[in-house]
Structure formats: C-alpha cells, structure tokens
Design a protein around this motif. Structure first.
Motif, PDB file in Angstrom:
ATOM      1  N   LYS A   1       0.827  -1.195   0.000  1.00  0.00           N
ATOM      2  CA  LYS A   1       0.000   0.000   0.000  1.00  0.00           C
ATOM      3  C   LYS A   1       0.866   1.251   0.000  1.00  0.00           C
ATOM      4  N   ASP A   2       0.330   2.331  -0.559  1.00  0.00           N
ATOM      5  CA  ASP A   2       1.020   3.603  -0.422  1.00  0.00           C
ATOM      6  C   ASP A   2       1.079   3.963   1.056  1.00  0.00           C
TER       7      ASP A   2
ATOM      8  N   LEU B   1       6.048   6.456  -0.602  1.00  0.00           N
ATOM      9  CA  LEU B   1       5.833   7.119   0.682  1.00  0.00           C
ATOM     10  C   LEU B   1       5.662   8.606   0.452  1.00  0.00           C
ATOM     11  N   TYR B   2       4.630   9.161   1.075  1.00  0.00           N
ATOM     12  CA  TYR B   2       4.272  10.557   0.862  1.00  0.00           C
ATOM     13  C   TYR B   2       4.087  11.233   2.213  1.00  0.00           C
ATOM     14  N   CYS B   3       4.844  12.276   2.438  1.00  0.00           N
ATOM     15  CA  CYS B   3       4.813  12.978   3.716  1.00  0.00           C
ATOM     16  C   CYS B   3       4.093  14.318   3.579  1.00  0.00           C
ATOM     17  N   TYR B   4       3.292  14.625   4.573  1.00  0.00           N
ATOM     18  CA  TYR B   4       2.501  15.854   4.602  1.00  0.00           C
ATOM     19  C   TYR B   4       2.684  16.512   5.968  1.00  0.00           C
ATOM     20  N   SER B   5       2.171  17.714   6.101  1.00  0.00           N
ATOM     21  CA  SER B   5       2.155  18.357   7.412  1.00  0.00           C
ATOM     22  C   SER B   5       0.937  19.259   7.508  1.00  0.00           C
ATOM     23  N   GLY B   6       0.551  19.576   8.745  1.00  0.00           N
ATOM     24  CA  GLY B   6      -0.586  20.455   8.958  1.00  0.00           C
ATOM     25  C   GLY B   6      -0.712  20.817  10.420  1.00  0.00           C
TER      26      GLY B   6
END
Length: 227
Positions: free
Chosen positions: A65-66, A99-104
């Motif tokens: 999975k992603d 792999l995808y990294c985000y922030s908030g």
C-alpha cells in the motif's frame, strides 16, 4: 484553491519520479551519512517511539500500500514542516518508495523563516514562490527528487490524506493544542521542544539548527528500521 492545485501537481510529480533512484544533494548525503553513525545518541525510550512509526511503515509496505504520513503540530510552522521534509528526504536516502509525507496544524500561520534558514543550512534548497503572509515554498533535496510544496495549512486540508494515514504528533508535551486526529489508522506521539522559545535570542540560530539535526537523525532512524 491555488494551494489545492499546487498540491495535486506535486503529488503527480512525486508519483512520476518514484521509479528513479533518488540522488540527494551532496551536502544532504553527507549529513545523513554522518547521522546514521550517531544512532547511539538516541535514548532507548525515544527509539521505542520511533520504532512504532517504522513498524507502521513496514506493515503498509508488506501490504503493498502507499504509505502516507502527516506530521501535525498546532501552527504548522516549525516542527511539523521540519519533520515532513526530513522524513521525505530520509525515506529517499534509504530507498523507501511509495511514501508521501505531509504536514498540517489546527491553525494557519506561516512556515517560519528561522526553520527555513536552518533547513537551508543543512543542504535543502528552499525557495519562496510568493511574498504573501503565508508564503508557498518549493523545497528540493536532490537532483532526481521532486520538489515538495510547503506552506502552513490545517491538517485536514485537501489533499492531505483524510483516512488510512499515520498521524505523527510533533507538539511538545506541554503543548495541549495538538489535535485529536480523525481518519488516521496510526497515531504516534513524537514531541519535540519548540525552537520558537529561542526566537529573538542570541541562541536562536543554534537552537533551530540543533532541532533540525535532531529531527533529521530521528527520521533517519525511523527509515533505517523499515523492513
């Protein structure tokens, strides 16, 4: 709407470049090469917390999975941005794909300029694309890696993942404003002391540099443990 379109474009760029072998900038390559020799500096209790994130990533990887991680802190200004950027670069260093990294955050402020300066000092190329009060930055960490787009936003903003993502809470223990996240299938407390405490002091640059290096070391450890 502009920010939303920017994020969609960046996600496409990330997916289109996953097939390439990432090549980090020499300064960042050297930083990570040296950092992985210092894993013994991470306290055992901290390693346990980091390993929980590694295990989450490994599980997603086995399921093919992603893997999506959102780093969350109240203002999405310092720690969450640094963690997002360091994690994406550390994943590239160890060749962890999809792999995808985000922030908030829970409030919109701005990607703090002192954090930007500290990341630049380590080797990231960070360029402001406008002069708004909440600037949009392009972040690059290698010659064959996609640009990340960084600006302050609420953690529920699209296209940040809305479900089946790992939420990494980077607020310090004293910061009660860290949110109760919704939609995540993994929640990890990884508090860092806020470098904001040093703003305007003679120690400002040193503190920001140290926090960047600490987060970089720990993100590298996370991906070193992925199986």
């Amino acid at each position: 709407m502009k920010n939303l379109l920017i994020f969609f474009i960046v996600n496409l760029l990330v997916m289109n470049t996953n097939a390439q072998q990432p090549v980090l900038f020499p300064s960042l390559q050297s930083f990570f090469d040296e950092a992985q020799l210092n894993f013994n500096q991470i306290p055992a209790e901290r390693k346990t917390a980091l390993k929980e994130i590694s295990d989450y990533i490994s599980q997603k990887k086995k399921l093919q999975k992603d893997i999506e991680l959102t780093f969350i802190c109240t203002h999405n200004s310092r720690r969450s941005h640094i963690s997002q950027i360091m994690a994406q670069a550390a994943a590239a260093y160890f060749g962890v794909g999809n792999l995808y990294c985000y922030s908030g955050g829970t409030e919109v402020t701005a990607f703090n300029i002192n954090a930007v300066k500290a990341l630049r000092a380590i080797g990231f190329e960070i360029t402001a694309t406008n002069s708004l009060s909440n600037p949009v930055y392009e972040v690059k960490f290698g010659s064959t890696t996609p640009k990340l787009i960084a600006f302050s936003k609420v953690y529920t903003s699209m296209p940040n993942p809305q479900k089946e993502y790992g939420a990494v809470l980077t607020c310090s223990q004293a910061d009660a404003s860290c949110p109760i996240v919704q939609g995540s299938d993994g929640k990890f407390k990884l508090p860092y002391e806020d470098p904001k405490l040093s703003d305007g002091t003679p120690q400002q640059d040193q503190v920001y540099n140290e926090r960047c290096k600490q987060i970089g070391l720990e993100m590298l450890y996370v991906f070193s443990q992925v199986k």
